[in-house]
Design a protein around this motif. Structure first.
Motif, PDB file in Angstrom:
ATOM      1  N   THR A   1       0.753  -1.386  -0.059  1.00 57.27           N
ATOM      2  CA  THR A   1      -0.008   0.197   0.142  1.00 57.27           C
ATOM      3  C   THR A   1       0.816   1.153  -0.003  1.00 57.27           C
ATOM      4  O   THR A   1       0.497   2.271  -0.661  1.00 57.27           O
ATOM      5  N   VAL A   2       1.978   1.238   0.640  1.00 60.23           N
ATOM      6  CA  VAL A   2       2.980   2.428   0.538  1.00 60.23           C
ATOM      7  C   VAL A   2       3.312   2.559  -0.728  1.00 60.23           C
ATOM      8  O   VAL A   2       3.611   3.500  -1.101  1.00 60.23           O
TER       9      VAL A   2
ATOM     10  N   GLU B   1       1.110   4.335  -3.067  1.00 56.94           N
ATOM     11  CA  GLU B   1       1.009   5.774  -2.904  1.00 56.94           C
ATOM     12  C   GLU B   1       2.357   6.312  -3.498  1.00 56.94           C
ATOM     13  O   GLU B   1       2.432   7.548  -4.222  1.00 56.94           O
TER      14      GLU B   1
ATOM     15  N   ALA C   1       4.116   2.010   7.959  1.00 54.77           N
ATOM     16  CA  ALA C   1       3.179   1.754   6.697  1.00 54.77           C
ATOM     17  C   ALA C   1       2.176   2.806   6.821  1.00 54.77           C
ATOM     18  O   ALA C   1       1.868   3.221   5.708  1.00 54.77           O
ATOM     19  N   ARG C   2       1.354   2.870   7.888  1.00 54.46           N
ATOM     20  CA  ARG C   2       0.293   3.731   7.795  1.00 54.46           C
ATOM     21  C   ARG C   2       0.587   5.078   7.801  1.00 54.46           C
ATOM     22  O   ARG C   2       0.012   5.901   7.043  1.00 54.46           O
TER      23      ARG C   2
ATOM     24  N   ARG D   1       2.044   5.864   4.293  1.00 54.12           N
ATOM     25  CA  ARG D   1       0.914   5.853   3.038  1.00 54.12           C
ATOM     26  C   ARG D   1       0.139   7.282   3.149  1.00 54.12           C
ATOM     27  O   ARG D   1      -0.217   7.641   1.995  1.00 54.12           O
ATOM     28  N   LYS D   2      -0.417   7.533   4.388  1.00 49.18           N
ATOM     29  CA  LYS D   2      -1.059   8.713   4.511  1.00 49.18           C
ATOM     30  C   LYS D   2      -0.199  10.026   4.258  1.00 49.18           C
ATOM     31  O   LYS D   2      -0.790  10.883   3.500  1.00 49.18           O
TER      32      LYS D   2
ATOM     33  N   HIS E   1       0.212  10.097   0.363  1.00 47.91           N
ATOM     34  CA  HIS E   1      -1.269  10.497  -0.341  1.00 47.91           C
ATOM     35  C   HIS E   1      -1.584  12.016  -0.162  1.00 47.91           C
ATOM     36  O   HIS E   1      -1.966  12.576  -1.283  1.00 47.91           O
TER      37      HIS E   1
END
Length: 459
Positions: A158-159, A162, A372-373, A376-377, A380
């Protein structure tokens, strides 16, 4: 309430709870209500348990086939209805025991769900046991890191998704502004001119290397210690089980998983987590470096560099009307600092794993999932709320280039080093532009050629 017992005694468990006594003890012993096991870790643990049950069933581990059938069905059901049962998995992420509490929490939930499917009372472990059946041929030593690997792979991808968007945006900016001159700067002092195209391309290049590092560590994480049971010995597991369980998990996850060549090494050493942490840290460093560059280039708007305009996202002051701050790059830099701090924790956790098992995997997992969270954010919002809206103050950049003494470096092949030095000194003393000072020595056509973007790069 129902009464359950373990080697330490008895506890009363809520009668309708799928979890059991081991989960209760963990909640009492590790009072971290705000730091819970990641749902994805628990879901991936369900896949590990399902694969193990399938491999054990094929190896003929149960005479009564209803037991593995109920376990497999329960794993699948819990996985696809996880949001409904999420409170059952509510356990602190940081825990002693190298993840044993998490493993037993999963075992208890699956066992009780399987009992429920067969119409038997919850807690009737004489028929389906969390230890003897759900945990058959397994140990926390091999199942916990395997679930961790699966979670890290998913999160890292997911990283990467983005990150790929950010790289594409930067490449687009590089193309759009490939011929727009700007002053280069070294040690925050004027250097020779460059172009925004080159600058944005350089950011895309370094982030592309970060992408390569993340892809490489994802591949590294595909190698898992499942089948090693206690400390990599394979004790309690049959040869048939050990040879097939990873293939069963690969089928469930649709990932090219493979078993560690050395299961003892795979269980006791955590260098793969350090590799992932280092890849996240490298990305964080590069993200922060770029974010700080954007803040400098945007500074002003009247008394700073003001070479670029970042999108205005929110009011920047409670007292100064009209002030707008570069909040998105600032946010990204703070995320980067957090990730860098986590890298130290992960390294220390990996180093502290004595002898045949690392007891500190839980904190490494928690920080890596959080990294990771965060990344990712950050990626984004950087792409959507900052990079995509960047514009260049082209006229200001041209003025700064033509009034910079360092621009005269491009004239030295024509005028010579000494004459160019005199021109630079005069420009600094009088404030006149380089173009004005050399208009009688170099033709307008030649001067345009020498001061064009192409003249500042090797042909």
């Amino acid at each position: 309430m129902r009464i359950e017992h373990d080697s330490l005694g008895e506890l009363a468990v809520p009668k309708d709870a799928l979890y059991g006594i081991h989960t209760l003890r963990a909640r009492e012993n590790f009072p971290l209500e705000s730091i819970k096991n990641d749902p994805e870790l628990c879901k991936n643990f369900l896949l590990v348990k399902e694969a193990a049950a399938i491999a054990n069933m094929k190896a003929g581990a149960w005479e009564d086939k209803r037991i593995p059938t109920a376990i497999i069905s329960s794993c699948d059901y819990l996985y696809h209805n996880f949001s409904y049962y999420h409170q059952e998995f509510d356990l602190p992420a940081l825990q002693g025991g190298a993840g044993t509490s998490t493993n037993m929490n999963i075992n208890e939930i699956i066992a009780n769900k399987a009992l429920q499917e067969l119409g038997l009372p919850l807690g009737d472990y004489q028929y389906i046991s969390p230890n003897d059946d759900v945990n058959k041929s397994q140990s926390t030593n091999d199942t916990y890191p395997t679930a961790g690997h699966l979670t890290m792979i998913k999160f890292t991808r997911t990283v990467m998704d983005e990150l790929s968007k950010v790289i594409l945006t930067l490449q687009g900016l590089a193309t759009k502004y490939q011929d727009v001159l700007k002053m280069g700067r070294t040690q925050l002092e004027d250097a020779v001119p460059t172009t925004f195209g080159r600058s944005f391309k350089a950011y895309a290049s370094i982030l592309s290397r970060d992408m390569d590092r993340l892809a490489a560590v994802c591949q590294e994480l595909m190698t898992i210690p499942l089948g090693g049971t206690a400390i990599g010995t394979g004790v309690t597991g049959s040869r048939s089980y050990m040879d097939t369980v990873v293939d069963e998990l690969a089928t469930l996850t649709k990932l090219p998983l493979k078993q560690c060549d050395d299961l003892v090494d795979g269980i006791q050493n955590n260098d793969c987590y350090v590799s992932l942490s280092n890849a996240y840290r490298s990305l964080a460093v590069d993200l922060s470096k770029m974010s700080n560059d954007l803040r400098l280039l945007n500074s002003g708007p009247q008394d700073g560099l003001s070479e670029i305009n970042l999108p205005k996202r929110q009011a920047g002051s409670s007292i100064m009307p009209g002030k707008v701050n570069p909040v998105i790059p600032e946010f990204c830099t703070q995320v980067a600092y957090q990730v860098m701090g986590h890298a130290t924790t992960v390294a220390m956790a990996a180093e502290a794993g004595q002898l045949e098992l690392n007891a500190f995997e839980p904190v490494a997992f928690y920080d890596l999932f959080e990294d990771a969270r965060l990344l990712r954010k950050a990626l984004h919002t950087l792409d959507k709320n900052c990079l995509q809206g960047i514009t260049i103050n082209i006229e200001r950049c041209i003025t700064m280039v033509e009034h910079s003494a360092e621009t005269a470096t491009a004239l030295s092949p024509v005028l010579g080093y000494e004459r160019t030095t005199e021109i630079i000194k005069e420009s600094l003393r009088t404030g006149k532009s380089i173009r004005t000072l050399v208009k009688d020595e170099i033709s307008q056509e030649k001067l345009d050629e020498l001061l064009s973007p192409a003249s500042f790069f090797v042909k």
